[in-house]
Structures are given as structure tokens and as C-alpha cells.
Scaffold this active site. Sequence first.
Site, PDB file in Angstrom:
ATOM      1  CG  ASP A  38      -7.816  -1.433   6.675  1.00  0.00           C
ATOM      2  OD1 ASP A  38      -7.723  -1.588   5.432  1.00  0.00           O
ATOM      3  OD2 ASP A  38      -7.308  -0.470   7.264  1.00  0.00           O
ATOM      4  CG  ASP A  42      -2.521  -0.803   5.290  1.00  0.00           C
ATOM      5  OD1 ASP A  42      -1.392  -1.333   5.180  1.00  0.00           O
ATOM      6  OD2 ASP A  42      -2.691   0.410   5.522  1.00  0.00           O
ATOM      7  CD  GLU A  69      -3.209   0.757   2.038  1.00  0.00           C
ATOM      8  OE1 GLU A  69      -3.750   1.710   2.601  1.00  0.00           O
ATOM      9  OE2 GLU A  69      -3.579  -0.425   2.182  1.00  0.00           O
ATOM     10  CE1 TYR A 129      -2.629  -1.524   8.832  1.00  0.00           C
ATOM     11  CE2 TYR A 129      -4.617  -2.292   9.951  1.00  0.00           C
ATOM     12  CZ  TYR A 129      -4.011  -1.586   8.930  1.00  0.00           C
ATOM     13  OH  TYR A 129      -4.779  -0.942   8.003  1.00  0.00           O
TER      14      TYR A 129
END
Length: 861
Positions: free
Chosen positions: A117, A115, A12, A334
Site C-alpha cells: 500500500d 506491505d 515490514e 492482505y
Amino acid sequence: MSGLPVVLCVAEKPSLAASIAGFLSEGKHRSRRGGQEVHEFERDFNGARCHFKVTAVIGHVLSIDFPAKFQSWDLDPAILFDAPVQKKEATPKARVVEHLEREAKGASHLILWLDCDREGENICFEVIDACAPVMRPNRGDTFVHRAKFSAVSKESIERAMRTLGAPNRDEALAVDARQELDLKVGVAFTRFQTRFFQGRYSHLDASVISYGPCQTPTLNFAVQRHLEIVSHTPEDFWSLHVEVRSASLGKTLVTRWERERVFDADVGEMFRSMVAGDQHALVESVEETEEFKRRPAGLNTVDLLKAASAGMGMGAHRAMQVAERLYIQGFISYPRTGSTAYPPGFDLKGTLKAQRGHPDWGEWVEELLAGSMTKPRGGKDEGDHPPITPVRSATESALGGGEAWRLYDFVARHFIASVSPDCVYVSRRATLVAGGERFRVSGQTVIAPGWTTVMPHRAVEDNPLGEIERGESLPIATVELRQGATSPPPYLSEAELIGLMERNGIGTDASIPTHINNIESRKYVKIQSQGGRRVVPTDLGVTLVQGYHRIDPELALPAVRSHVEKQLDMIATGKADHESIVRHTLAQFAAKFRNFVDQIERMDTLFEASFDPTCSSGKPFSKCGRCLRYMRLVSTRPQRLYCPTQEEVLELPTGTVKLYNNRECQLCGFELLLYQNGNRTYPMCPWCFNHPPFAGGSKPTKGLVSGAPHPRAHPIVDALVVCPCPECGEDDKLKGREGGWLMLEPVGGPRWKFVCTGCALVVKLNDSVHRVTVDKLDVCGACGARCPTVIYHKDRTPLAGGETAHVACLACDDLLNSSIELARGRGAARGGGRGGRGGRGRGRGRKPPSDHDQKMSFKDF
């Protein structure tokens, strides 16, 4: 590279790509520039030697927007709810799509290191859309892989390579749904209210007046606290301050009065005298208990942000930036997680061992590893990422001090505390009696500090009470009656605001800092750095929220967004269809938008009162019943009262208004006014006129009133009513309306008169009458009407024997009827019209009212 299958890895952020390449290549990768930096090396994958290329995007590859023909602000914003949307390259100058296509060309496999999420899942599919068309995977092979990791460390990255999975389409669709809803709702409301208010008021300093489905409920929390503060009325109280001497401790103990405080000075003085009359305080009881201060659960994002704001003076948005940098550099795990429970199999001991040589807490870590390490408390496992932990040891000098060190220091100490024993202490509490009043003293002795060793700022104070025994008599050293006053709560701290957002489902752990930053950058609030980063709304912020509450409170309350977030959760878990949720939610907001447009004048009156210099210069007039401060009378048409404390505008009927001898409304506490409509005067409550308290009551259109501003049921009217109006009383009843009543005009002489509450009839008494009063208990036996008491002048009384007082029925008494004259009153306003030119009034024509509630309650959404 010759002949080897190509594996493209996409992270990312460029810095994360460099770290991943370093771990996977054992530091033996080559780097080159190709739009974004590309790191290359060879490594085995799926049992074969492959050529790896690791590169990165810079956040979202694509962003959602309207097509070009919907970009004009001249379009009616209502059409945006049904407008199509399209995805465009988020940062065209960076040419990320071109870069991905070039590097993916001919590749056999794609590994997504975004990431972990929902936003990361959404970016996964943006990367897939760019790369998949130009790749050359082996037929039948699964060529798209998702790497799941929670820390940027060698072990975590290698574990992710061994457990590759598939990207989650449902979570990506939930993000698509949120983006479309936020775009359409936010842009429609923002364009409309910006165009409506822009340039309208000279004191309004805002180029864009934005609405956001998350930002506005966030602002609402701050405004509601502001209103609590400004409406608070201090109340004096008195409390007893008593100190006793302890021989065992050799010091004076400060007690706490069981009553805490009283609100009457004489009562407080009575208690002081009673206590002062005793020389000693008797120890009535002593309790001793062993208590525990529990170790903290794992650290999630919200708790990290709250701690950064409250304890480090670091804003939520800034704290998230620092945490992300520490994560990418491999110092912490994280930082976006809702979990406070460590998942099964989490290597607690390995994470703790990494801290054993630290100069600040290494000694305590060694003690834990030697046997005192404790199982963490149960929390909640959201299934996304484990709690935030340190990944490797770092000192203040290694991190360069400042914000990075403060945040890392907190994360590391919090993790160590979560696997440390509880703090144990003994609490002693004694109850004392003097003058019949009870007082308490307490103290505590720490037995084992436990986890507070590593988090000393949360330690229990070691303050022993000493050997006080039941039945012991302690000399009283001081008895004082101290006066104080109640105070309002402080403005919300940023930490408190974050907690409210989390509890009410406003935003996610990742987006909460953004929403707070938005309301600050748009000048809706100011963050006061002193006193724990307090969130203070500006005049614009208060006016906006109050305006939403006047039109449709759900636009500002958190319930609607909380419902929307639950719908998005259903999409993310595969329980609901993406298109159905978006279509249904947009229909709800479109109805709310139409209602908002139709009633924008309700918000406009607040903007005018706040930002029009004419209104700000209005003179103090009457007291507000909510804050007990003076409201300003704005005499420019339409006349109105403005309370700058409550940000409340109260419209007044067309005519003349005056004060009514400092009288207050029995229903709401607002100061009463006298409303003069032509040659007729009526009592009026400004609050009840704008907010009718009786069933079926409605405020007259644009303040046009033909009779009394309140119905007969209102106490200020009922106290003066005598009988039905002979002209309109029965006729109006037959038409389904409340019949008119004759009431005594409240202004009194020299010419006393009765006026009708419904029509312009005036009943004048001649000049022989000195005074008239109305008593509810004096009732006519013939017709049931109230009988006013008429007092005549001594030298002009028509009563026999020089009597001056006459209690009689206005409708039945011949003598009283000989003293009256019927007339038609002059009106300041004509009833029935809509005002303005051509009957249209200000602004656009309005649709007829509908039986359907256009506020569209979300309670059953």
C-alpha cells in the site's frame, strides 16, 4: 556464503520475514539475531546461485518532525507552517538503520517485501536510503526490486518472486506530503488551543486539546448526531393496529396501516371508529413475485471493520490488529484493500478448494465445487489488492477461539457466499380494505436459500402468507388505536461512523481505525459497548466542534480533508507535483489558522460556559428556540445565555435583561426578552441579536448598544414604531446609517413613553394617560407616520364629552403634543468605545477587518 552474491530481503514485520524465509527456503533456513532476526539460505536468483538474507523493519524506519529549535511550545505556532521538517529514526532504541546498513553491506540485490500500500511504498524508500549507499551491485544491474503479494502463502510468495517490479516513488511522495501536512496543521492548531485553554478552567480535564485534519471531521460526525438527538422534540402520534383472521393459515395476521400514523388524536379515533364499524376486511388485491437477495460482493477493509464493530462487538482499531495477525500467520489475505471486485485471473476455485474439508462449511463448499459455484458480483477494483479472502482452512480450536476465530469465520463465510448462488424467495403481498382504510399484509416463502446457507444471520425469514385470494372477506379480530411519540435517531454506531468516513473521504481503509481510536483516547468521545458500539461525544468533544463551527466550520467539516485527499491522490498517480501541492495546501491552512487565532474568543465563550463552575451554576432563564429547553443566564460579565443542550452561547448587551411575558420571536422561535438600557427599555430576541437576520446586520462589539438591539426591520421593533426620531432620524440617514425611530416602550405604564431606536431621546407622556397601543393600519394623512391610540384616565381626560380614546399623530397632533415631555435617556453603555482599559479590550490587539474572507473556502480548491 563464500563468494556468492548476497540478496537482502526486507519485510515490514519480523513475523512476516520468518514466513517469507520459510517459503523461499522450503523451511531450510538458518536464523540468527542481528538487531532484528535474520534468516539465511541459498537459492537461485536471476540465473545464479545466491546467498539470501531475510530480515525486517518494525513499521516506518523514519518519522517526520520539526528540527530542535521548533520544538518549544513557547514559539508562535504560526511559524510552523513555513518551518522546515526533517526525518528522524522512528525508534532509535531499536537501531533499525544501523541494522539495515550492517546487513546490506556488500549486497548485490535488495528485494523489498513491505506491505503493498502507500505506506509500504514509503517505507520502501526509507529502506533504500539506508541500504543503497553500502551495497555493491553489479554495474548496470537493476539492484532494487519490489515484491507485490496479497497473501502470506507459498504460492503467493513464489509468484511475487517471479514478478518483481520497482517501488513506486509517486505513492511514497504522497505519504511524505500527507505526513508534512498533518504534522504542521495538527501541531500548529494543537499547540495554540492547548496553550490558550490549559489551566484556564478548573473543570476542563485535558492535558492536550488536539486538532487533527482527519480526527476533527471524524469527531464532527458524532457531534452532529448528538445535536440532532438533544434538539429533538417528541411529537405524539396515533396509529391503527388491526389484526385479521386467516382461515387458510389458521392464525391471526397483523396488518400494516397504509397511513402509518396520524398526529391528531381525534382524527385517529375517527379512523378507528370507521374500521371498527366493519366486521370484515375485504381483500382488494394480491401480488406474488419471485425475488432475489443478491450474494455479497468481495470483502474490503471498510466492510470488514463495519461487520466487526456491528456484529462482533470488536472496535475498528482492535479488528485491524486481529486481521493483521491473521494475515501474517497466513490465514487470510492482505486486510487493507478498497477492492470489492476480484481481479481477472484470481484463483477463485483454488481458494474455495482450500475450505472443502472444513467441519462447519465444508459440505456447502463441496456442493459449490460440484457445479453450483457462481461468478462473483461486479464490484470495484481499486487496483491495490484483491478482496479479503481466507488463504488456508482453520478451525475454532486451531485459532484459539475468541476474536481471531470470529474474524476468520466471517472472512471465510463471506468469501464462500460471494461465489454462491443468490437467495431466491417468493413474496406475496395483499391489500385489505376496511372502513375505507387500506391495510397491507405480506409474507415470503424461501425457494432456494443460496448464499444465506453459509451466512444464516442474513437469511430471509420463511413466513408464508397463505392462500389469500382477491375478493375474500377476512374477519377482523382486533382494532386498536395506539399512541406513540416520535423519537430521535440513536447515537452513531461505530459501523455507521466508518461508513460516513469512507463516503466523505476521511482517511483511508488503513487509517480509519486510527482516527476513531484517537478521538476515543483523547476523551472526545466514549464508545458505548451496549447496543452496537455507539459513539457518544463528551462535553469536551461537543464544545470543540461547536467552537470550530463558530469560527470556521470548514475546520470541522469533511469537505476540506476530502479535497486534500484528492490532491494526495494526484501526487500518488503522478498527476501533480509533490512540492506544489504541499505549498498550496499549507498556505490555505495558514490563512485559516490566522483567522482562528483572531477569533478564538468565540470558542472561549463555549469553553467558559461548559467548564467554568460559575457558568454551570447559572439559573434557568428563557427558552431556546431550537431545543425548547431552558437556557441559563450567566450574570457574570459579560452576561450571556448558555444552552447546555445545544452547547450554544448567546451574548447579551450590557444592561439589564428581563423576560417579556413568554412571547416568542416570529423569526426564530426564541423567547423574547426586555433589554433595559438606563431608563429606556427595548424588546430583544437573543438569537437575532447574535445572528442578525437582515442584510448588513452586525452584532455590536462586545455587546455595547446605544439604542435598540435590533433595526426597524425586525418584527418586534416594527410592531411598536410610530415615526422617525426628530433628533437623529434624518441626520443618520445623511451619514449612510439607518435613521432612528420613535417606538412605544414595551413595558407600559404607569408613565408611558416613546424611546428612540438610535439615540437617547425619550418622549414621556403625562400621568393622564392610562394606556397606549400602536396599530399599523392607523396612519397619519399629513406625514405618513403611524398614529398611536392613547387611552386617558376617565377622571383626567382632556377630550370633550368625557371621551377617553384618542388616535393621533405624535408629530402632528397639538393635543397629544401638549401631553408629552422630551428628555435625554440615561445609557447603560456608551457607544463607540471598545471597552476595557485603554480601549484595547481583552486579549491582544486586533488587525483591522479585511475585505478578503480569511475562512478561505475550499469549494474551488
